[in-house]
Design a protein around this motif. Structure first.
Motif, mmCIF file in Angstrom:
data_model
loop_
_atom_site.group_PDB
_atom_site.id
_atom_site.type_symbol
_atom_site.label_atom_id
_atom_site.label_comp_id
_atom_site.label_asym_id
_atom_site.label_seq_id
_atom_site.Cartn_x
_atom_site.Cartn_y
_atom_site.Cartn_z
ATOM 1 N N ALA A 51 62.846 30.023 14.689
ATOM 2 C CA ALA A 51 64.130 29.516 15.179
ATOM 3 C C ALA A 51 64.028 29.200 16.670
ATOM 4 O O ALA A 51 63.315 29.874 17.417
ATOM 5 C CB ALA A 51 65.232 30.546 14.929
ATOM 6 N N VAL A 52 64.759 28.165 17.092
ATOM 7 C CA VAL A 52 64.744 27.720 18.494
ATOM 8 C C VAL A 52 66.183 27.588 18.984
ATOM 9 O O VAL A 52 66.997 26.918 18.349
ATOM 10 C CB VAL A 52 64.014 26.371 18.637
ATOM 11 N N LEU A 53 66.487 28.202 20.100
ATOM 12 C CA LEU A 53 67.816 28.103 20.705
ATOM 13 C C LEU A 53 67.982 26.728 21.322
ATOM 14 O O LEU A 53 67.086 26.230 22.019
ATOM 15 C CB LEU A 53 67.971 29.186 21.768
ATOM 16 N N THR A 54 69.133 26.089 21.111
ATOM 17 C CA THR A 54 69.373 24.767 21.679
ATOM 18 C C THR A 54 70.826 24.657 22.142
ATOM 19 O O THR A 54 71.578 25.631 22.129
ATOM 20 C CB THR A 54 69.035 23.664 20.646
ATOM 21 N N GLY A 55 71.236 23.453 22.564
ATOM 22 C CA GLY A 55 72.614 23.238 22.986
ATOM 23 C C GLY A 55 72.957 23.933 24.300
ATOM 24 O O GLY A 55 72.095 24.183 25.145
ATOM 25 N N THR A 56 74.229 24.229 24.480
ATOM 26 C CA THR A 56 74.707 24.774 25.752
ATOM 27 C C THR A 56 74.082 26.116 26.089
ATOM 28 O O THR A 56 73.807 26.411 27.252
ATOM 29 C CB THR A 56 76.234 24.910 25.738
ATOM 30 N N TRP A 57 73.839 26.936 25.079
ATOM 31 C CA TRP A 57 73.256 28.247 25.339
ATOM 32 C C TRP A 57 71.832 28.116 25.849
ATOM 33 O O TRP A 57 71.380 28.893 26.701
ATOM 34 C CB TRP A 57 73.319 29.104 24.079
ATOM 35 N N ALA A 58 71.103 27.125 25.364
ATOM 36 C CA ALA A 58 69.748 26.876 25.859
ATOM 37 C C ALA A 58 69.790 26.344 27.285
ATOM 38 O O ALA A 58 68.960 26.713 28.126
ATOM 39 C CB ALA A 58 69.039 25.884 24.944
ATOM 40 N N LEU A 59 70.748 25.477 27.578
ATOM 41 C CA LEU A 59 70.829 24.884 28.908
ATOM 42 C C LEU A 59 71.119 25.930 29.974
ATOM 43 O O LEU A 59 70.618 25.838 31.102
ATOM 44 C CB LEU A 59 71.888 23.776 28.921
ATOM 45 N N HIS A 83 74.001 27.741 18.938
ATOM 46 C CA HIS A 83 73.330 26.712 18.148
ATOM 47 C C HIS A 83 71.826 26.982 18.102
ATOM 48 O O HIS A 83 71.165 27.052 19.143
ATOM 49 C CB HIS A 83 73.620 25.353 18.780
ATOM 50 N N VAL A 84 71.285 27.139 16.909
ATOM 51 C CA VAL A 84 69.845 27.346 16.744
ATOM 52 C C VAL A 84 69.296 26.349 15.745
ATOM 53 O O VAL A 84 69.984 25.921 14.813
ATOM 54 C CB VAL A 84 69.515 28.793 16.292
ATOM 55 N N LEU A 85 68.037 25.967 15.947
ATOM 56 C CA LEU A 85 67.339 25.031 15.074
ATOM 57 C C LEU A 85 66.310 25.780 14.236
ATOM 58 O O LEU A 85 65.679 26.724 14.721
ATOM 59 C CB LEU A 85 66.626 23.961 15.909
ATOM 60 N N ILE A 86 66.151 25.341 12.987
ATOM 61 C CA ILE A 86 65.117 25.907 12.118
ATOM 62 C C ILE A 86 64.420 24.769 11.384
ATOM 63 O O ILE A 86 64.965 23.660 11.285
ATOM 64 C CB ILE A 86 65.708 26.916 11.093
#
Length: 316
Positions: free
Chosen positions: A78-86, A101-104
């Motif tokens: 899983a990869v953290l993305t979106g505002t939380w990643a920024l 928001h996480v990507l898989i």
């Protein structure tokens, strides 16, 4: 494992123990399911954050807890993305979003749950490690965030900061946006266009649109201007080189600081000394009085046209 031995396991006692864990990890060290359920009850010492994810305290979860929980819920890769990643990358003008928001990978089957939004993708990015967590690169995180925002100003501010602070370029954002497809990207594409032309803020994007509407000759945004002797004059928000005309979008906020005010006065003095016609406009007027601002633009443009062009030059 005998009853109670798990209470001394490093998962629960080590100084660097995690605060958020999977329930299966607790079971592996010998914690019975019924004990986990009992401890996660309303009056227990733990609490359930997401299905199968436990916070090893009973206070309100922090943002850090929520991020860890979402990644644990989404499981491996899983990869953290979106505002939380920024935020992890260090961007500041990031709107608050409750969903993490996480990507898989597309072949995985993990559903959304609670505050965890899980997106399956065939374009799983290679993550950057930020604070030990896998985080999407800035261009991907910006577009993933922007596609879920409905306020154009927020979208433009987010993209403008990422470019102005050199986290990425507009070309990188455009490339990421193209790969994202058309669904849910119309507003993002519209917000990106002024930035690709050189605007660096929401106010400059508004100014770009007003200039486009005016039908006046094209110019450049944020290019440095020098006099005949090579001395720096300024980097105007907008510059029409054909007639040496500058347009500055100057806010009260910028001038609230004495040093900024002095810098602006000095800048304007250099414009005058170089023979450059400059128009100053408050950002708020671009929306509240666009017709009046357009008239002022045209009048200033005519004034610049009417005098001989001064010997100044732009440096692209």
């Amino acid at each position: 494992m005998r009853r109670g031995i798990w209470t001394t396991d490093p998962l629960l006692t080590a100084p660097d123990r995690p605060e958020v864990v999977r329930a299966t990890d607790l079971e592996q060290i010998g914690v019975p399911r019924r004990t986990i359920s009992r401890r996660c009850a309303a009056d227990g010492p733990w609490r359930t954050l997401l299905p199968g994810v436990v916070l090893l305290s009973n206070g309100p979860p922090s943002d850090e807890h929520r991020v860890h929980a979402a990644l644990l819920h989404a499981r491996q890769n899983a990869v953290l993305t979106g505002t939380w990643a920024l935020r992890r990358h260090g961007l500041e003008r990031v709107p608050r979003q409750e969903e993490v928001h996480v990507l898989i990978p597309a072949n995985r089957g993990v559903a959304n749950a609670g505050f965890a939004r899980v997106e399956r993708t065939h374009r799983l990015p290679r993550p950057h490690l930020r604070g030990g967590l896998p985080v999407a690169p800035v261009p991907r995180a910006v577009i993933d965030a922007a596609r879920r925002l409905t306020d154009r100003d927020e979208i433009q501010a987010l993209m403008a900061e990422s470019v102005q602070r050199r986290f990425c370029t507009t070309d990188m954002l455009a490339e990421e946006l193209d790969q994202a497809g058309r669904t849910g990207t119309a507003l993002v594409r519209k917000a990106l266009t002024p930035l690709q032309a050189g605007a660096r803020s929401v106010a400059e994007a508004d100014a770009w649109e007003l200039w486009q509407r005016s039908g006046l000759p094209p110019g450049q945004w944020n290019v440095p201007i020098f006099d005949a002797n090579g001395n720096y004059i300024a980097t105007p928000d907008f510059w029409c080189d054909e007639i040496a005309f500058a347009w500055e979008i100057d806010s009260y906020r910028h001038h609230a600081n004495l040093e900024d005010h002095r810098a602006t006065v000095a800048r304007n003095a250099r414009y005058v000394a170089a023979g450059i016609v400059v128009l100053q406009t408050l950002p708020s007027r671009l929306r509240t009085e666009p017709d009046e601002v357009e008239r002022e633009l045209r009048a200033a443009f005519r004034t610049a046209q009417a005098r001989p062009r001064p010997n100044v030059k732009r440096v692209a």
